[in-house]
Design an enzyme around this catalytic site. Structure first.
Site, mmCIF file in Angstrom:
data_model
loop_
_atom_site.group_PDB
_atom_site.id
_atom_site.type_symbol
_atom_site.label_atom_id
_atom_site.label_comp_id
_atom_site.label_asym_id
_atom_site.label_seq_id
_atom_site.Cartn_x
_atom_site.Cartn_y
_atom_site.Cartn_z
ATOM 1 N N GLY A 13 -12.939 27.643 -0.754
ATOM 2 C CA GLY A 13 -13.870 27.865 -1.845
ATOM 3 C C GLY A 13 -13.256 27.796 -3.228
ATOM 4 O O GLY A 13 -12.448 26.913 -3.537
ATOM 5 N N ASN A 80 -8.196 36.394 -6.924
ATOM 6 C CA ASN A 80 -9.463 35.822 -6.498
ATOM 7 C C ASN A 80 -9.980 36.408 -5.179
ATOM 8 O O ASN A 80 -11.179 36.363 -4.908
ATOM 9 C CB ASN A 80 -9.303 34.295 -6.361
ATOM 10 C CG ASN A 80 -10.457 33.649 -5.632
ATOM 11 O OD1 ASN A 80 -11.552 33.506 -6.176
ATOM 12 N ND2 ASN A 80 -10.222 33.259 -4.380
ATOM 13 N N TYR A 145 -20.454 45.418 -4.074
ATOM 14 C CA TYR A 145 -19.833 44.214 -4.620
ATOM 15 C C TYR A 145 -19.891 44.219 -6.151
ATOM 16 O O TYR A 145 -18.894 43.949 -6.831
ATOM 17 C CB TYR A 145 -20.544 42.980 -4.059
ATOM 18 C CG TYR A 145 -19.963 41.658 -4.488
ATOM 19 C CD1 TYR A 145 -18.770 41.184 -3.944
ATOM 20 C CD2 TYR A 145 -20.614 40.868 -5.429
ATOM 21 C CE1 TYR A 145 -18.247 39.964 -4.326
ATOM 22 C CE2 TYR A 145 -20.100 39.646 -5.816
ATOM 23 C CZ TYR A 145 -18.915 39.193 -5.263
ATOM 24 O OH TYR A 145 -18.393 37.977 -5.656
ATOM 25 N N ALA A 146 -21.065 44.549 -6.701
ATOM 26 C CA ALA A 146 -21.229 44.576 -8.152
ATOM 27 C C ALA A 146 -20.305 45.606 -8.789
ATOM 28 O O ALA A 146 -19.695 45.357 -9.832
ATOM 29 C CB ALA A 146 -22.681 44.869 -8.516
#
Length: 239
Positions: A13, A80, A145-146
């Site tokens: 990705g 990342n 996640y946020a």
């Protein structure tokens, strides 16, 4: 360029696109991957794959030792690596929440802290943290996640103030929806719904994220630190 670059979660990705861009520019690139094998296209470019789970401090230490032995101290770090465990709040377990934070936020802390050792000695360094438009806007079912991605902003800005005098920059890139295996399986109705929120009316490409990261790691960005750069087709409008 012939710098020692580390991209965590660089085996697929966005991470793979970032690793490919740095390697194509002549840098010595290492990637961490928790599982699976790195793409042949990366190894053919001379990218060094290192097995590492960034939730394990000992594995992080061993990964850095291997990279330093082969490429020298890390001069550019791109944090990342990340995971998702989406769930509505009432159904989200504590493990769903803490595991995402441990990988996405505390994992970034681990790799940044270890890279900082060599950057302080060299009195220079570039750190780019990969956040998300979700970390700036929020999204139903992604509170964990946020929160983890929003945390990267405060982390980067605090370190910008702490270590700016040492010529080490910390910046955040916040991608929006990017063409990927995940978006490829969306039905036509789902795609239209998502794209209806994006002013540019298309998904981004991983290469567009990589280009922004490379810029932030370049000499042209030497006076940029503590910045959050959205690469989201206008979805978040820079929130």
């Amino acid at each position: 360029m012939n710098r020692s670059v580390l991209v965590t979660g660089g085996n697929r990705g966005i991470g793979a696109a970032i690793a490919r861009a740095f390697a194509a520019g002549g840098d010595k690139v290492a990637i961490t991957c928790r599982s699976g094998e790195p793409p042949e296209e990366l190894t053919s470019l001379g990218v060094l794959p290192v097995r590492c789970d960034i939730t394990d401090a000992e594995q992080v230490e061993q990964a850095y030792k291997e990279i330093e032995e082969k490429h020298g101290p890390v001069e550019v770090l791109v944090a990342n690596a990340g995971i998702t465990k989406d769930q509505l709040l009432m159904r989200m377990s504590e493990e769903d929440f803490t595991s995402v934070l441990d990988t996405n936020l505390t994992g970034a802390f681990r790799v940044v802290k270890r890279a900082n050792r060599g950057m302080l000695r060299a009195k220079k360094g570039r750190v780019v943290l990969i956040s998300s438009v979700v970390g700036l806007m929020g999204n139903p079912g992604q509170a964990n996640y946020a929160a983890s991605k929003a945390g990267l902003v405060g982390f980067a800005r605090s370190l910008s103030r702490e270590l700016g005098s040492r010529n080490i920059t910390f910046n955040v890139v916040a991608p929006g929806f990017v063409e990927s295996d995940m978006t490829a399986v969306l039905g036509d109705e789902q795609r239209e719904s998502v794209l209806g929120q994006v002013p540019l009316k298309r998904f981004g490409r991983a290469e567009e994220i990589a280009a922004t990261v490379r810029f932030l790691a370049s000499d042209d960005a030497s006076y940029i630190t503590g910045a959050v750069i959205p690469v989201d087709g206008g979805l978040g409008m820079g929130h």
